[in-house]
Design a protein around this motif. Structure first.
Motif, short mmCIF file in Angstrom:
data_model
loop_
_atom_site.label_atom_id
_atom_site.label_comp_id
_atom_site.label_asym_id
_atom_site.label_seq_id
_atom_site.Cartn_x
_atom_site.Cartn_y
_atom_site.Cartn_z
N LYS A 9 0.83 -1.21 0.00
CA LYS A 9 0.00 0.00 0.00
C LYS A 9 0.86 1.25 0.00
CE LYS A 9 -3.59 2.67 0.69
NZ LYS A 9 -4.42 2.90 -0.49
N PHE A 11 0.35 5.65 -0.31
CA PHE A 11 -0.56 6.79 -0.44
C PHE A 11 0.14 7.82 -1.33
CE2 PHE A 11 -2.07 5.30 3.80
CZ PHE A 11 -3.41 5.14 3.48
N THR A 12 -0.59 8.35 -2.30
CA THR A 12 -0.05 9.44 -3.12
C THR A 12 -0.85 10.69 -2.82
OG1 THR A 12 0.39 7.80 -4.82
CG2 THR A 12 0.57 10.11 -5.47
N LEU A 13 -0.20 11.69 -2.28
CA LEU A 13 -0.89 12.92 -1.91
C LEU A 13 -0.72 13.94 -3.04
CD1 LEU A 13 0.33 13.03 1.79
CD2 LEU A 13 -1.72 11.93 0.88
N HIS A 14 -1.68 13.93 -3.98
CA HIS A 14 -1.57 14.78 -5.16
C HIS A 14 -1.51 16.25 -4.84
CE1 HIS A 14 -2.02 11.54 -8.03
NE2 HIS A 14 -3.01 11.04 -7.29
N ASN A 15 -2.18 16.64 -3.77
CA ASN A 15 -2.27 18.07 -3.48
C ASN A 15 -1.21 18.54 -2.50
OD1 ASN A 15 -4.65 18.46 -5.13
ND2 ASN A 15 -5.63 17.14 -3.61
N ARG A 52 -7.99 -1.58 7.62
CA ARG A 52 -8.91 -0.94 6.69
C ARG A 52 -8.78 -1.53 5.28
NH1 ARG A 52 -10.28 4.86 7.37
NH2 ARG A 52 -10.68 5.22 9.56
N TYR A 55 -10.74 -4.61 5.12
CA TYR A 55 -12.18 -4.34 5.05
C TYR A 55 -12.58 -3.76 3.69
CZ TYR A 55 -16.82 -3.15 6.79
OH TYR A 55 -18.18 -3.08 6.99
N GLY A 56 -11.57 -3.41 2.87
CA GLY A 56 -11.88 -2.81 1.57
C GLY A 56 -12.12 -1.32 1.68
N ASN A 57 -11.85 -0.76 2.84
CA ASN A 57 -12.07 0.66 3.05
C ASN A 57 -10.93 1.47 2.41
OD1 ASN A 57 -11.68 2.86 5.81
ND2 ASN A 57 -13.23 3.06 4.22
N TYR A 58 -9.71 0.92 2.48
CA TYR A 58 -8.58 1.50 1.76
C TYR A 58 -8.30 0.63 0.55
CZ TYR A 58 -7.23 4.75 5.51
OH TYR A 58 -7.18 5.76 6.43
N LEU A 59 -7.94 1.29 -0.54
CA LEU A 59 -7.68 0.58 -1.78
C LEU A 59 -6.30 -0.09 -1.72
CD1 LEU A 59 -9.22 0.51 -4.60
CD2 LEU A 59 -7.39 2.03 -5.35
N PRO A 77 -17.48 -3.46 -6.56
CA PRO A 77 -18.04 -2.88 -5.33
C PRO A 77 -19.21 -3.68 -4.77
CG PRO A 77 -17.59 -1.13 -6.90
CD PRO A 77 -17.25 -2.42 -7.59
N ARG B 219 -22.25 3.08 -3.55
CA ARG B 219 -21.15 3.37 -4.45
C ARG B 219 -21.13 4.85 -4.78
NH1 ARG B 219 -22.91 -0.05 -9.19
NH2 ARG B 219 -21.36 1.17 -10.29
N GLY B 232 -16.10 3.97 -7.11
CA GLY B 232 -15.83 2.82 -6.25
C GLY B 232 -16.80 2.79 -5.08
N LEU B 233 -16.47 1.97 -4.10
CA LEU B 233 -17.26 1.91 -2.87
C LEU B 233 -17.24 3.28 -2.21
CD1 LEU B 233 -16.07 -1.20 -0.87
CD2 LEU B 233 -18.37 -0.75 -1.69
N ASP B 235 -17.32 4.44 0.90
CA ASP B 235 -16.39 4.72 2.00
C ASP B 235 -14.94 4.64 1.54
OD1 ASP B 235 -17.34 1.75 2.30
OD2 ASP B 235 -15.40 1.81 3.26
N GLN B 236 -14.68 3.81 0.51
CA GLN B 236 -13.32 3.73 0.00
C GLN B 236 -12.94 5.03 -0.73
OE1 GLN B 236 -12.18 2.05 -3.68
NE2 GLN B 236 -10.72 3.61 -3.07
N ASP B 239 -12.59 7.77 2.03
CA ASP B 239 -11.52 7.61 3.01
C ASP B 239 -10.15 7.43 2.37
OD1 ASP B 239 -13.35 7.82 5.01
OD2 ASP B 239 -13.61 5.68 5.31
N ASP B 240 -10.11 6.95 1.14
CA ASP B 240 -8.83 6.74 0.47
C ASP B 240 -8.95 7.15 -0.99
OD1 ASP B 240 -6.25 5.93 -0.11
OD2 ASP B 240 -6.72 3.79 -0.22
N GLN B 242 -8.20 8.41 -4.66
CA GLN B 242 -7.00 8.19 -5.46
C GLN B 242 -6.70 9.35 -6.40
OE1 GLN B 242 -5.23 5.16 -4.99
NE2 GLN B 242 -6.68 5.09 -3.30
N ALA B 244 -6.48 13.16 -7.88
CA ALA B 244 -6.13 14.46 -7.28
C ALA B 244 -7.39 15.25 -6.95
CB ALA B 244 -5.24 15.25 -8.23
N GLN B 247 -9.24 13.86 -3.94
CA GLN B 247 -8.50 14.19 -2.71
C GLN B 247 -8.77 15.63 -2.29
OE1 GLN B 247 -4.33 13.19 -3.14
NE2 GLN B 247 -4.76 10.99 -3.14
#
Lengths: 227, 256
Positions: A9, A11-15, A52, A55-59, A77, B219, B232-233, B235-236, B239-240, B242, B244, B247
């Protein structure tokens, strides 16, 4: 029941200057039915992130997360939604509910979602709320106004309403007094006995020693720290 | 499983300007999908193309009809599409005034849709209207009052009753809680969630309120400049995120 293969995993913070943060790399683990595994490691090691992801909450960008034979990383989904409804439960640290919905309904909802009748679901919810010492006069009120500990217990009742074959527990005993902590530990033991595969984060060491069969130190998968 | 609605490469241009471009997704029975994005991102254009209010330049909107199975609603004849929008489809407008007949009583507004599908017995129609007013928490004594005498929140709830009385399978919602104060929003959300669960509705909700989609949608699609940049889902995506833009959208929400 729960199986992870080479999961990574970032994380890419684009901003924020497109900063790329590598959080976890090559996590592999498996949890059998009836087994409880604790995730350990210092704060920031990635325990909650991993939870997470499961749980699928984070990709998840790389690897496989198989629960009951379904790979969450590839699943559509609606397959993830079905998996969460039937198989995979998650007790987070925070309660998130629609305002105005009574506590009893909040707790009964996971059962209603799997097709249990309203009366049966409410009966089960009442048993759990009683076990967790939520006074009956609060059942018809929305939990949004409850104290932190009460919300936590409502959240646990909700998480244990349906007997999920796989359970993720994020600090289930945090902010609970001794009596309620005991109730929650008993609930977890019951779930183990009926064959649930459990992954948990416990800062409460005594609780961890009592209910967990194994510990997995997440630090081993954290690129920045392990190197 | 056959999707209830299959949207395939929908593009709509306003002259040289892009309304929405190349949008494709499937909606399954019982699913609620949210569409978010800033004003002008094309979400309402897309919703109107799907609901048959606008004709897209290209693409198909295939709906799984009760009698004939999947049909492209854009290629359907006008009477067929109108029948669909009176029976299996419902459209909840942002401004209740656009979805209600303001000169007709509350009961009449609900009853009219029943008459449109062939109900003729006055007593039955009035009973159903009464029942639906109760479900959306409008006092029975107001049944003969015009919506002009209702508050904004009541008008919105009346619009929902009018739309759902015929037992649709798919509901399009354009900012259903926009312009309402927060306590009314919460009440409406609670109501919508209950209806979605009890009636097994599928819904497409356009909104710019991320809290609304978190509570209602399974979704989520994020739109920017007419295109879907992330899906996507719910909450995904929240919360995450992808992309820009997603975000930026998520991090711009003020915490209460």
């Amino acid at each position: 029941m729960i199986e992870l293969n080479n999961v990574s995993k970032t994380f890419t913070l684009h901003n924020q200057g497109s900063a790329v943060i590598e959080v976890l790399s090559n996590v592999s683990l498996s949890v059998a039915p009836g087994e409880c595994v604790a995730l350990t490691g210092a704060s920031g090691a990635g325990k909650s992130t991993l939870m997470r992801m499961i749980y699928g909450n984070y990709l998840t960008q790389k690897g496989e997360i198989c629960i009951d034979g379904i790979d969450l990383v590839q699943a559509a989904p609606r397959e993830v939604i079905a998996l969460r409804r039937d198989v995979l439960g998650y007790v987070s640290q925070f309660l998130r509910v629609v305002p105005r919905v009574p506590t009893l309904e909040v707790v009964a909802e996971p059962l209603r979602a799997v097709g249990v009748s309203a009366s049966e679901a409410e009966a089960r919810a009442k048993v759990l709320l009683t076990q967790l010492n939520i006074p009956e006069r609060l059942w018809s009120l929305s939990p949004t106004t409850f104290s932190g500990g009460e919300q936590q217990r409502v959240n646990i009742a909700r998480g244990f309403a349906h007997q999920y074959p796989a359970l993720l527990l994020d600090e289930p005993t945090a902010s609970l007094d001794r009596t309620n902590r005991e109730v929650v530990l008993c609930l977890i033991e019951e779930a183990k006995t009926r064959g649930a595969a459990i992954i948990g984060i416990f800062h409460d060491e005594a609780a961890r020693d009592r209910i967990c069969d194994r510990e997995i130190d997440v630090t081993a998968f954290t690129p920045g720290i392990a190197a | 499983m056959t999707p209830l609605l299959s949207v395939q490469s929908i593009t709509k241009r306003y002259g040289p300007h892009v309304g929405c471009a190349d949008v494709t997704f499937d909606l399954f029975p019982g699913e609620v999908i949210g569409i978010v994005g800033e004003s002008g991102s094309g979400k309402s254009t897309l919703l109107n193309c799907m609901a048959g209010h606008l004709v897209p330049d290209t693409g198909k909107v295939v709906f799984d009809t009760r009698t004939d199975g999947p049909r492209d609603t854009i290629a359907m004849s006008e009477p067929e599409r109108r029948m669909l929008s009176r029976t299996d489809w419902a459209f909840v407008h942002q401004h209740a005034r656009d979805g209600l007949r303001m000169g007709v009583s509350a009961g009449g507004n609900v009853g009219e849709r029943l008459m449109a599908v062939g109900e003729r017995h006055y007593g039955d129609i009035r009973n159903k209207a009464t029942d639906w007013l109760a479900r959306v928490e409008i006092d029975e004594t107001r049944i003969d009052d015009r919506p002009t005498t209702f508050s904004g929140g009541m008008q919105q709830r009346l619009q929902i009753a009018r739309n759902l009385v015929t037992g649709p399978r798919l509901v399009f919602m354009d900012e259903p809680t926009g312009g309402l104060d927060v306590s009314v929003q919460a009440r409406l959300l609670d109501l919508l969630r209950g209806l979605v669960r009890d009636m097994g509705l599928s819904a497409i909700i356009v909104t710019h309120d991320l809290a609304v989609v978190r509570l209602l949608a399974d979704r989520l699609m994020v739109m920017k400049s007419g295109r879907v940049v992330e899906a996507g889902l719910t909450d995904q995506v929240l919360d995450d995120p992808q992309h820009a833009y997603s975000q930026l959208l998520v991090s711009s929400v003020l915490q209460v």
